[in-house]
Design a protein around this motif. Structure first.
Motif, PDB file in Angstrom:
ATOM      1  N   LEU A 152       2.396  -3.605   1.393  1.00 20.33           N
ATOM      2  CA  LEU A 152       3.394  -3.876   0.361  1.00 20.33           C
ATOM      3  C   LEU A 152       2.930  -3.233  -0.943  1.00 20.33           C
ATOM      4  O   LEU A 152       1.764  -3.363  -1.316  1.00 20.33           O
ATOM      5  N   GLY A 153       3.849  -2.536  -1.605  1.00 20.27           N
ATOM      6  CA  GLY A 153       3.529  -1.957  -2.912  1.00 20.27           C
ATOM      7  C   GLY A 153       2.637  -0.727  -2.806  1.00 20.27           C
ATOM      8  O   GLY A 153       2.284  -0.293  -1.715  1.00 20.27           O
ATOM      9  N   PRO A 154       2.259  -0.183  -3.964  1.00 18.48           N
ATOM     10  CA  PRO A 154       1.411   1.014  -3.985  1.00 18.48           C
ATOM     11  C   PRO A 154       0.043   0.721  -3.339  1.00 18.48           C
ATOM     12  O   PRO A 154      -0.410  -0.417  -3.347  1.00 18.48           O
ATOM     13  N   PRO A 155      -0.608   1.755  -2.783  1.00 18.26           N
ATOM     14  CA  PRO A 155      -1.861   1.526  -2.056  1.00 18.26           C
ATOM     15  C   PRO A 155      -3.054   1.183  -2.956  1.00 18.26           C
ATOM     16  O   PRO A 155      -3.074   1.546  -4.135  1.00 18.26           O
ATOM     17  N   ILE A 156      -4.037   0.526  -2.378  1.00 19.97           N
ATOM     18  CA  ILE A 156      -5.300   0.239  -3.058  1.00 19.97           C
ATOM     19  C   ILE A 156      -5.963   1.576  -3.404  1.00 19.97           C
ATOM     20  O   ILE A 156      -5.860   2.540  -2.648  1.00 19.97           O
ATOM     21  N   ASN A 157      -6.607   1.610  -4.568  1.00 19.30           N
ATOM     22  CA  ASN A 157      -7.251   2.808  -5.131  1.00 19.30           C
ATOM     23  C   ASN A 157      -6.265   3.808  -5.727  1.00 19.30           C
ATOM     24  O   ASN A 157      -6.669   4.840  -6.245  1.00 19.30           O
ATOM     25  N   ALA A 158      -4.955   3.502  -5.648  1.00 20.38           N
ATOM     26  CA  ALA A 158      -3.970   4.333  -6.350  1.00 20.38           C
ATOM     27  C   ALA A 158      -3.892   3.846  -7.794  1.00 20.38           C
ATOM     28  O   ALA A 158      -4.262   2.707  -8.112  1.00 20.38           O
ATOM     29  N   LYS A 159      -3.404   4.710  -8.671  1.00 18.53           N
ATOM     30  CA  LYS A 159      -3.128   4.327 -10.045  1.00 18.53           C
ATOM     31  C   LYS A 159      -1.856   3.462 -10.024  1.00 18.53           C
ATOM     32  O   LYS A 159      -0.871   3.836  -9.386  1.00 18.53           O
ATOM     33  N   ALA A 160      -1.887   2.315 -10.679  1.00 13.67           N
ATOM     34  CA  ALA A 160      -0.696   1.459 -10.725  1.00 13.67           C
ATOM     35  C   ALA A 160       0.411   2.186 -11.483  1.00 13.67           C
ATOM     36  O   ALA A 160       0.153   2.795 -12.522  1.00 13.67           O
TER      37      ALA A 160
END
Length: 173
Positions: free
Chosen positions: A10-18
């Motif tokens: 769910l949502g943008p991936p971990i380690n991605a920039k929010a």
């Protein structure tokens, strides 16, 4: 059963920039940026359905309130986002003595930027545009370090799990 995070992403991936939130109004109507919400180490940013009509959200928000001091001691601030208007958020904060910031996204623009819109509500439904509930842990640079969510909106990760996760993020550095 502290486990959060079901088998779907769910949502943008971990380690991605929010994704940037722009300048949504907080409960007082003041425009806020992601940077203005940050603590010294980062931000716990959560998306919720509504402070007005969702009892699961209200319960979660009161539970998270019990963790604010622990989060702040670890260098993090807490902020929530929903499609509620600022007045609705202010009423909830005043009634429940909430010690953190709530942001208003009535057009669900930020909710869509984070790809969180719940698809089960059609246009015209009172819940159209609500997000699927999730908690993001962002570092000072706005990178997503962790995400906490459940497979149903009726269950929410508790404040204790958020604080445990902050400690894990710190240990992983």
């Amino acid at each position: 059963s502290l486990r959060a995070n079901p088998d779907f992403d769910l949502g943008p991936p971990i380690n991605a920039k929010a994704p940037d939130i722009g300048t949504p109004p907080d409960q007082t109507g003041a425009p806020r940026t992601l940077t203005s919400l940050m603590g010294e180490k980062g931000l716990v940013l959560f998306f919720f359905r509504s402070a007005a009509w969702c009892p699961f959200c209200q319960g979660q928000m009161m539970d998270l309130n019990t963790g604010v001091a622990g989060m702040e001691r670890r260098g993090y601030r807490l902020a929530g986002i929903s499609y509620d208007k600022p007045e609705v958020l202010k009423t909830f904060i005043d009634q429940r003595k909430i010690a953190y910031t709530l942001l208003s996204d009535p057009q669900s623009q930020i909710i869509d930027r984070y790809k969180l819109r719940d698809p089960q509500y059609p246009p015209g439904n009172f819940a159209y545009g609500v997000p699927r509930p999730i908690i993001f842990i962002l570092d000072r640079n706005g990178t997503i370090k962790a995400k906490l969510y459940e497979d149903t909106y009726t269950k929410r990760p508790p404040a204790t799990l958020v604080i445990e996760t902050l400690d894990k993020v710190a240990a992983a550095k």
